[in-house]
Design a protein around this motif. Structure first.
Motif, PDB file in Angstrom:
ATOM      1  N   ALA A  73       1.338   4.307  -2.869  1.00 22.71           N
ATOM      2  CA  ALA A  73       1.065   5.606  -2.352  1.00 22.71           C
ATOM      3  C   ALA A  73       2.544   6.577  -2.906  1.00 22.71           C
ATOM      4  CB  ALA A  73       0.947   5.766  -1.080  1.00 22.71           C
ATOM      5  N   ASN A 105       2.185   7.172  -6.410  1.00 23.34           N
ATOM      6  CA  ASN A 105       1.119   8.310  -7.035  1.00 23.34           C
ATOM      7  C   ASN A 105       1.656   9.777  -6.455  1.00 23.34           C
ATOM      8  OD1 ASN A 105      -0.737   6.515  -7.705  1.00 23.34           O
ATOM      9  ND2 ASN A 105      -1.644   6.278  -5.671  1.00 23.34           N
ATOM     10  N   GLN A 116       0.784  -1.172  -0.020  1.00 19.52           N
ATOM     11  CA  GLN A 116       0.019   0.046  -0.022  1.00 19.52           C
ATOM     12  C   GLN A 116       0.861   1.377   0.127  1.00 19.52           C
ATOM     13  OE1 GLN A 116      -2.612  -0.605   3.438  1.00 19.52           O
ATOM     14  NE2 GLN A 116      -4.174  -1.291   1.846  1.00 19.52           N
ATOM     15  N   SER A 145       3.735  15.647   0.945  1.00 23.91           N
ATOM     16  CA  SER A 145       2.636  15.762   0.404  1.00 23.91           C
ATOM     17  C   SER A 145       1.792  17.272   0.920  1.00 23.91           C
ATOM     18  CB  SER A 145       1.669  14.501   0.680  1.00 23.91           C
ATOM     19  OG  SER A 145       2.211  13.483   0.373  1.00 23.91           O
ATOM     20  N   ALA A 168      -2.810   9.262   3.875  1.00 23.87           N
ATOM     21  CA  ALA A 168      -2.590   8.019   3.735  1.00 23.87           C
ATOM     22  C   ALA A 168      -1.106   7.635   4.180  1.00 23.87           C
ATOM     23  CB  ALA A 168      -2.671   7.542   2.378  1.00 23.87           C
ATOM     24  N   LEU A 207      -3.091  11.799  -0.316  1.00 21.55           N
ATOM     25  CA  LEU A 207      -1.989  10.969   0.090  1.00 21.55           C
ATOM     26  C   LEU A 207      -1.240  11.330   1.404  1.00 21.55           C
ATOM     27  CD1 LEU A 207      -0.034  11.085  -3.606  1.00 21.55           C
ATOM     28  CD2 LEU A 207      -0.914   8.920  -2.303  1.00 21.55           C
TER      29      LEU A 207
END
Length: 453
Positions: free
Chosen positions: A118, A121, A114, A155, A142, A139
């Motif tokens: 991320a 991305n 996972q 981010s 996350a 993000l």
């Protein structure tokens, strides 16, 4: 990105420490970068809340590509020869990837699937952040849920840098969405920096800009007021704070019915001001004072009692030796408690006791006379021996009665100290629970026995 922010913090509990909501206290985390970022290609991938059918932690070994459902099996695996061999092989890959930009190691072996997705991305969103603000915001949440503070920081920083830049304008967002997203991103990033300080990012700058853009609190005026906060009366201070918060106050006073409680605590002006004062400017007392005075000015519009804020302000002013302001605040605290039928009587008179002590220490005769008159109006106050001693000293100082101060008052103060030490006598001084500070108060009363020539 500062290297002080770890890529991975295995001890972080994202539910208990949620940077996306206000909190009373944000404490710096003591995380070893050596331990957090250079583990042997192993990451514990634990869900924030264990699944109902799987109460044990879900442990994942990226080196061996295996999951474990209980701690005992996990620990045995770490000691196995196969795991050690795989970990050594993976560590070589890690060393090669250290050459890549920090935060964009999407193929790093020490992440679970996972997190790897991320990271990919994030890498794509970083190419054109103006078109990816919603993605970057998602993000950040996350990454934080996976205990990745460095990627969370990256981010959020991309969101802030993109939205506060005029060009190119972010796509797919209305002006109000831009303002709201920028505001909550600045707050979240500032809270993250409380947990993991950075040498390149300024949390103070983030929150001052958040106050300026969201609540229209002029940054320059706030800083100017902080410089002069000990040189003006509390009345003038509160008037200045009302001007700083004039946009908020005007909006609230224009309401035809009371505002509903905020579901999102980031939208509670008072709570945000107190959070900033306590966590961001904890060591900058003057700015902290202005923020708490601002909170006092707006708190009643949000149904929040400002008494506790006033008590904190009195202590802060006294710490700056602005005893005239501290005395004034104790009188205000006393007046606020008068409307409370359930208030402890000792707490009520404690504020006038402190107000009188501070007024005498600054030779503020006018204020001392006013407080003296208030105390003498109520015979209940004089049942406390310490306030009676303070009243006697005040009268003797007004009349320059050196003889009483050096003899009669001297023995009264000594007797007061004895009562504190060896009896349970009813004294206002017991409101100060710290024994050292309580003894210091007795010393301060004793110092009033000497009148400067």
């Amino acid at each position: 990105m500062s290297s002080l922010i770890p890529e991975y913090d295995p001890t972080l509990d994202p539910n208990a420490i949620n940077i996306f909501n206000p909190a009373d206290r944000w404490l710096q985390r003591n995380v070893s970068l050596e331990k957090a970022d250079r583990s042997p290609a192993i990451v514990e991938s634990r869900p924030s809340t264990p699944a109902k059918n799987n109460p044990a932690s879900n442990l994942y070994c990226a080196a061996c590509k295996k999951k474990f459902n209980n701690e005992a099996t996990w620990q045995n695996h770490l000691k196995s020869a196969k795991h050690i061999a795989n970990a050594k092989a993976k560590s070589k890959q890690q060393q090669q990837q250290q050459q890549q930009p920090s935060g964009l190691k999407s193929t790093s072996p020490n992440v679970d699937p996972q997190v790897a997705d991320a990271l990919k991305n994030l890498q794509r969103a970083s190419i054109n952040p103006s078109a990816s603000v919603p993605t970057l915001w998602s993000l950040s949440k996350a990454f934080y849920s996976h205990r990745r503070p460095q990627h969370t920081c990256q981010s959020l920083q991309l969101v802030v840098d993109t939205l506060q830049s005029s060009e190119p304008p972010p796509t797919g967002l209305t002006p109000s969405q831009i303002t709201s997203t920028l505001y909550i991103s600045r707050l979240a990033l500032a809270r993250l920096l409380c947990l993991y300080p950075s040498s390149t990012l300024d949390k103070k700058d983030l929150v001052l800009n958040a106050l300026n853009d969201k609540w229209k609190v002029d940054r320059g005026e706030l800083l100017s007021l902080a410089k002069s906060c000990t040189n003006i009366t509390m009345e003038n201070m509160m008037q200045a704070c009302c001007r700083l918060a004039s946009r908020f106050i005007a909006r609230e006073e224009a309401r035809t019915e009371p505002a509903k409680p905020k579901a999102d605590q980031n939208q509670c002006f008072t709570k945000i001001l107190v959070e900033m004062a306590t966590n961001i400017f904890g060591e900058d007392t003057r700015i902290r004072i202005v923020l708490l005075c601002l909170a006092c000015a707006v708190s009643h519009y949000e149904g929040i009692n400002s008494y506790g804020l006033m008590v904190d302000l009195a202590q802060l002013y006294e710490g700056l030796s602005a005893k005239h302001c501290a005395s004034e605040l104790h009188v205000i605290c006393h007046d606020k408690l008068l409307d409370n039928k359930d208030v402890d009587a000792e707490r009520l008179w404690w504020h006038l006791f402190m107000a009188l002590l501070l007024a005498m220490e600054t030779d503020d005769i006018v204020r001392a006379d006013s407080i003296l008159a208030t105390i003498q109006e109520d015979s209940k106050a004089t049942r406390y021996e310490d306030i009676q001693v303070l009243l006697n000293i005040c009268v003797a100082r007004k009349t320059n009665d050196h003889r009483s101060l050096q003899h009669k008052m001297y023995y009264q103060v000594a007797h007061l100290a004895l009562l504190l030490d060896v009896t349970d006598a009813e004294l206002l001084l017991r409101q100060e629970v710290d024994e050292v500070k309580r003894n210091q108060l007795v010393d301060r009363i004793q110092s009033l026995l000497v009148i400067a020539a």
